[in-house]
Design an enzyme around this catalytic site. Structure first.
Site, PDB file in Angstrom:
ATOM      1  N   GLY A   1       0.948  -1.266   0.146  1.00 45.08           N
ATOM      2  CA  GLY A   1      -0.002  -0.048   0.250  1.00 45.08           C
ATOM      3  C   GLY A   1       0.729   1.284   0.066  1.00 45.08           C
ATOM      4  O   GLY A   1       0.664   2.288  -0.614  1.00 45.08           O
TER       5      GLY A   1
ATOM      6  N   CYS B   1       2.101   1.339  13.067  1.00 41.46           N
ATOM      7  CA  CYS B   1       3.116   2.182  12.784  1.00 41.46           C
ATOM      8  C   CYS B   1       3.266   3.069  14.104  1.00 41.46           C
ATOM      9  O   CYS B   1       4.539   3.250  14.530  1.00 41.46           O
ATOM     10  CB  CYS B   1       2.916   3.186  11.586  1.00 41.46           C
TER      11      CYS B   1
ATOM     12  N   GLN C   1      -7.862   0.264   3.416  1.00 42.56           N
ATOM     13  CA  GLN C   1      -8.521  -0.265   4.871  1.00 42.56           C
ATOM     14  C   GLN C   1     -10.082  -0.664   4.407  1.00 42.56           C
ATOM     15  O   GLN C   1     -10.581  -0.925   5.318  1.00 42.56           O
ATOM     16  CB  GLN C   1      -8.499   0.618   5.874  1.00 42.56           C
TER      17      GLN C   1
HETATM   18  N1  PLP Z   1      -2.726   2.909   4.197  1.00 42.27           N
HETATM   19  C1  PLP Z   1      -3.630   2.518   5.297  1.00 42.27           C
HETATM   20  C2  PLP Z   1      -5.014   3.250   5.597  1.00 42.27           C
HETATM   21  C3  PLP Z   1      -3.136   1.405   6.027  1.00 42.27           C
HETATM   22  O1  PLP Z   1      -3.729   1.058   6.946  1.00 42.27           O
HETATM   23  C4  PLP Z   1      -1.902   1.099   5.735  1.00 42.27           C
HETATM   24  C5  PLP Z   1      -1.261  -0.154   6.611  1.00 42.27           C
HETATM   25  O2  PLP Z   1      -1.440  -0.268   7.904  1.00 42.27           O
HETATM   26  C6  PLP Z   1      -1.367   1.441   4.570  1.00 42.27           C
HETATM   27  C7  PLP Z   1      -1.746   2.330   3.751  1.00 42.27           C
HETATM   28  C8  PLP Z   1       0.107   0.826   4.124  1.00 42.27           C
HETATM   29  O3  PLP Z   1      -0.103  -0.309   3.366  1.00 42.27           O
HETATM   30  P1  PLP Z   1       1.329  -1.410   3.385  1.00 42.27           P
HETATM   31  O4  PLP Z   1       1.682  -2.170   4.813  1.00 42.27           O
HETATM   32  O5  PLP Z   1       0.971  -2.449   2.552  1.00 42.27           O
HETATM   33  O6  PLP Z   1       2.594  -0.470   3.014  1.00 42.27           O
END
Ligand code: PLP
Length: 404
Positions: A75, A330, A184
């Protein structure tokens, strides 16, 4: 403790790989290892499998054409490709709009872009986490290159009205591009890029039961981007690097299952989420629902426990095999309160004790009943050592008064 023995209620952080997804990808990790771009027959099965997955993802987001789908690694890469891609293609415009509650993969990128001379407006939310659309409308100008708004928030599950967002932007400036972080919502609510007027949209496989390390980006055929990763001709020159056939196959299968399972998600997963939420709020006097009556994805609830520390609750939960989260994956691990709950003005008495519970199609009623049984004892234990006993007593009295 292995994943099998856990009550895993942290599905917004990542999900378990579905057994059917694993079965589907395994041949491409074993005998079907060909580079899909090679000329010989051996590579045909791999290139066909990628083609099939691309068509599934096209249907999953209701894109017009499979050429509009680019496979990425996650993502975060989808967001970076979309945002940097649009800005680098047209360097004359220097204004960007986003929200205060985006995921760090968007927010931290914008912080970096500010240092490079971009002007960024961060749109606020109300106390339920709902976007301030008037503020958004006000911010769009002739110079606005891009707006990025997440479809649903990872910490609260609050859904943004994307169609309305798109209408607002396009009415004020038809040339402004809209990037939607849909990480999400994939597998939780239907995604339709055409119906919602979306130019670019990112998803991530590991949030809907594919492995970590695979994502996709939809780029509308009328939207031009400069690629982030330059090299070979893969992904029609938009994202170089030998295709990750097994993971692409896995995400295709996961998307198919997610699409088939949408009804279950919207009814059964929601029913279990609501049961958990209602019981916590009713049984625990210092619990508050942080999102009020906001429209949310069916699997998420964010509940604040006043005058106590979320980390302590999580440790006690972990001791009895229950996984939940404080803040996003995070931000948890740091003692900084969540930027999302801060933007919502969640009272400081509840912000540190806020817990996100996120279910999946694998969550069972028995698991939810177990949490409902055990959580009050844990909260009581943690509350008993809080330095705010007077305030807690007032809360208890207030609750008793309301109930009598
Ligand atoms: N966007 C949202 C809303 C997320 O919840 C996350 C991951 O928690 C991401 C982006 C990032 O995704 P990825 O872990 O695949 O990089």
């Amino acid at each position: 403790m292995s994943g099998q023995n856990l009550i895993y209620l942290d599905n917004n952080a990542t999900t378990k790989v579905d057994g059917r997804v694993l079965e589907k990808m395994l041949p491409y990790l074993k005998e079907e290892y060909a580079n899909p771009s090679s000329m010989y027959d051996f590579s045909k099965k791999s290139s066909n499998a990628i083609k099939e997955s691309r068509a599934i993802i096209r249907d999953f987001v209701n894109a017009k054409d499979e050429k509009e789908i680019i496979f990425t690694s996650c993502g975060s890469e989808s967001a970076n490709t979309a945002i940097r891609g649009v800005l680098n293609f047209n360097k004359s415009k220097k204004h960007i709009i986003t929200t205060k509650v985006e995921h760090p993969c968007v927010l931290n990128l914008y912080k970096a872009l500010e240092k490079q001379g971009y002007r960024v407006d961060y749109i606020g939310v109300n106390s339920n986490g709902e976007l301030n659309l008037d503020e958004l409308e006000e911010a769009v100008s002739e110079d606005t290159a891009l707006v990025s708004v997440m479809w649903a928030n990872n910490e609260t599950g609050v859904i943004n009205p994307i169609k309305k967002v798109s209408e607002i932007i396009k009415t004020k400036n038809p040339e402004t591009k809209l990037f939607v972080d849909a990480v999400q919502v994939a597998g939780k609510i239907p995604i339709d890029v055409q119906e919602n007027g979306i130019d670019l949209l990112g998803i991530s496989g590991h949030k809907f039961h594919a492995p970590k390390g695979i994502g996709a980006l939809y780029v509308n055929s009328k939207t031009m981007i400069t690629p982030l990763i330059i090299g070979g001709h893969q992904e029609r020159g938009k994202r170089a690097g030998t295709e990750n056939t097994p993971y692409i196959v896995a995400m295709g299968e996961a998307a198919k299952l997610a699409q088939d399972g949408l009804e279950y998600e919207l009814t059964e997963v929601k029913r279990l989420r609501d049961k958990l939420e209602k019981n916590i709020i009713n049984k625990i006097y210092n619990a508050r629902l942080n999102t009020g009556g906001a429209n949310r994805v069916p699997n998420t609830t964010n509940i604040g426990f006043e005058y106590i520390e979320g980390e302590l609750i999580l440790l006690h939960l972990s001791d009895i095999g229950i996984c939940a989260s404080s803040g996003s994956a995070c931000t948890s691990g740091s003692l900084e309160p969540s930027h999302v709950l801060r933007a919502m003005n969640v009272p400081f008495t509840a912000i540190h004790g806020s817990i996100r519970w996120s279910l999946s199609r694998f969550t069972t009623e028995k698991e939810i009943d177990y949490v409902i049984e055990k959580l009050p004892q844990i909260i009581e234990k943690v509350t008993s050592i809080s330095p705010y006993q007077k305030e807690l007593q007032s809360l208890k009295d207030l609750r008793n008064m309301k109930q009598s």
